[in-house]
Write an enzyme that holds these catalytic residues in place. Structure first.
Site, PDB file in Angstrom:
ATOM      1  N   TYR A  93     -40.732  11.739  31.241  1.00  0.00           N
ATOM      2  CA  TYR A  93     -41.377  10.607  31.686  1.00  0.00           C
ATOM      3  C   TYR A  93     -40.201   9.602  31.964  1.00  0.00           C
ATOM      4  O   TYR A  93     -39.815   9.036  31.118  1.00  0.00           O
ATOM      5  CB  TYR A  93     -42.689  10.023  31.242  1.00  0.00           C
ATOM      6  CG  TYR A  93     -43.848  10.994  31.196  1.00  0.00           C
ATOM      7  CD1 TYR A  93     -44.110  12.247  31.835  1.00  0.00           C
ATOM      8  CD2 TYR A  93     -45.105  10.619  30.283  1.00  0.00           C
ATOM      9  CE1 TYR A  93     -45.114  12.992  31.838  1.00  0.00           C
ATOM     10  CE2 TYR A  93     -46.180  11.168  30.193  1.00  0.00           C
ATOM     11  CZ  TYR A  93     -46.316  12.455  31.009  1.00  0.00           C
ATOM     12  OH  TYR A  93     -47.296  13.265  31.005  1.00  0.00           O
TER      13      TYR A  93
ATOM     14  N   SER B 245     -54.728  13.855  35.287  1.00  0.00           N
ATOM     15  CA  SER B 245     -55.040  13.701  36.700  1.00  0.00           C
ATOM     16  C   SER B 245     -56.636  13.748  37.052  1.00  0.00           C
ATOM     17  O   SER B 245     -57.042  14.308  37.825  1.00  0.00           O
ATOM     18  CB  SER B 245     -54.516  14.663  37.489  1.00  0.00           C
ATOM     19  OG  SER B 245     -54.164  14.439  38.931  1.00  0.00           O
TER      20      SER B 245
END
Length: 341
Positions: free
Chosen positions: A53, A205
């Site tokens: 990330y 998600s």
């Protein structure tokens, strides 16, 4: 905030986990710190990051924040697997790469121990036994408390569980898959495999890349400071692909109907549905702003009725052929307790 066991472990985590993929990219450090402070103040105790990330920056931001806090109940998880360099040994689940990757994550997070270390994806080139032996050794060395899997298929999860049992290694406790009202294919094999192994799911998600929050309009190309506004062709949630599927708008319509009737936002309804699904331990929420996080955390106070869950489940039911996952296949895998033809 509701709390649940972390899969088959004895650790306890909040039902909503703060994902940090935006840290260092879509959210600067000051915003990221405010998000973590806000999340903890709301009762959250579960942070999810990964070495890739923002190329390590997310872990560094989390690490600097952790250093200023003394939060004994906080459960921190990170991941390794994807490339952090250009060499052939700078990725994958080999002992060599994971050893270097784990140590690098410990340094960036400024900790000596990571509560949950996750394999970010399956690696077809590395024997799974090699990977699981490394993780078992890392637990014995005190570098990690538990380990989990991410983006594994059902057979891969099951293989990992049985190798661990056969070799006497510590077993995985969680699996992190994509799961939301627009992406439910994990229910065919992955959810049953997780339930069979008593492994907790950590869905990522849960808003389908923002689609289920109601931010996009039919046949109107997204613009502005949203994921698809900045890149309409982005990944699995690309606008043209989902916009062209009538079912997408049927699902969004059902979410909107329930949000109006319950006085909740569409994001809260979509998140509450995921949190109510079998095997789900904690739902990973991500936000760019404190306003988005406030909205998402409101899902913790929303409990959908069985009628509402059924309505959403029916309209979003995955499309499939009759066999092996349709009615024909289901009929072959089940039988009536009382018998009969």
């Amino acid at each position: 905030m509701q709390y649940r066991k972390l899969g088959n472990s004895g650790a306890v985590v909040s039902a909503y986990c703060l994902g940090t993929m935006t840290f260092g990219a879509e959210s600067d450090e000051a915003t990221s710190i405010r998000l973590m402070d806000q999340y903890v103040e709301a009762g959250g105790n579960f942070l999810d990051t990964a070495n890739v990330y923002s190329a390590g920056v997310s872990e560094e931001i989390v690490g600097r924040w952790l250093k200023t806090k003394k939060l004994r109940d906080l459960v921190v998880t990170t991941k390794g697997r994807f490339p952090m360099g250009d060499g052939p040994n700078h990725l994958g689940l080999s002992r060599k790469n994971l050893n270097e990757t784990l140590d690098a994550s410990l340094r960036r997070l400024q900790v000596e121990h990571i509560d949950l270390y996750q394999l970010h994806a399956f690696d077809a080139l590395t024997p799974l036994d090699e990977t699981l032996r490394f993780l078992d050794d890392a637990i014995a060395a005190g570098k990690i408390g538990y380990y989990g899997l991410s983006n594994f298929l059902g057979w891969q999860l099951t293989k990992a569980v049985w190798i661990a049992k056969g070799q006497g290694y510590q077993p995985p406790v969680t699996l992190q898959p994509q799961y939301n009202l627009l992406v439910r294919d994990i229910e065919h094999e992955i959810v049953p495999a997780a339930l069979d192994a008593n492994i907790g799911l950590l869905p990522w998600s849960p808003l389908g890349g923002g689609w289920l929050s109601g931010k996009y309009q039919r046949d109107q190309m997204p613009t502005g400071a949203t994921r698809l506004g900045e890149n309409p062709k982005r990944g699995m949630e690309a606008f043209d692909k989902r916009n062209g599927n009538a079912k997408t708008w049927d699902v969004i319509g059902a979410v909107e109907d329930i949000s109006h009737s319950r006085g909740a936002t569409m994001a809260q309804v979509a998140l509450a549905w995921v949190a109510a699904q079998p095997a789900v331990t904690s739902v990973i929420i991500g936000a760019r702003t404190t306003e988005q996080l406030t909205d998402n955390l409101g899902a913790a106070d929303l409990v959908l009725s069985q009628e509402e869950v059924t309505k959403l489940s029916d309209v979003s039911k995955p499309e499939m052929s009759d066999y092996p996952y349709g009615e024909g296949g289901i009929g072959q895998r089940h039988r009536k307790l009382e018998g009969g033809r």
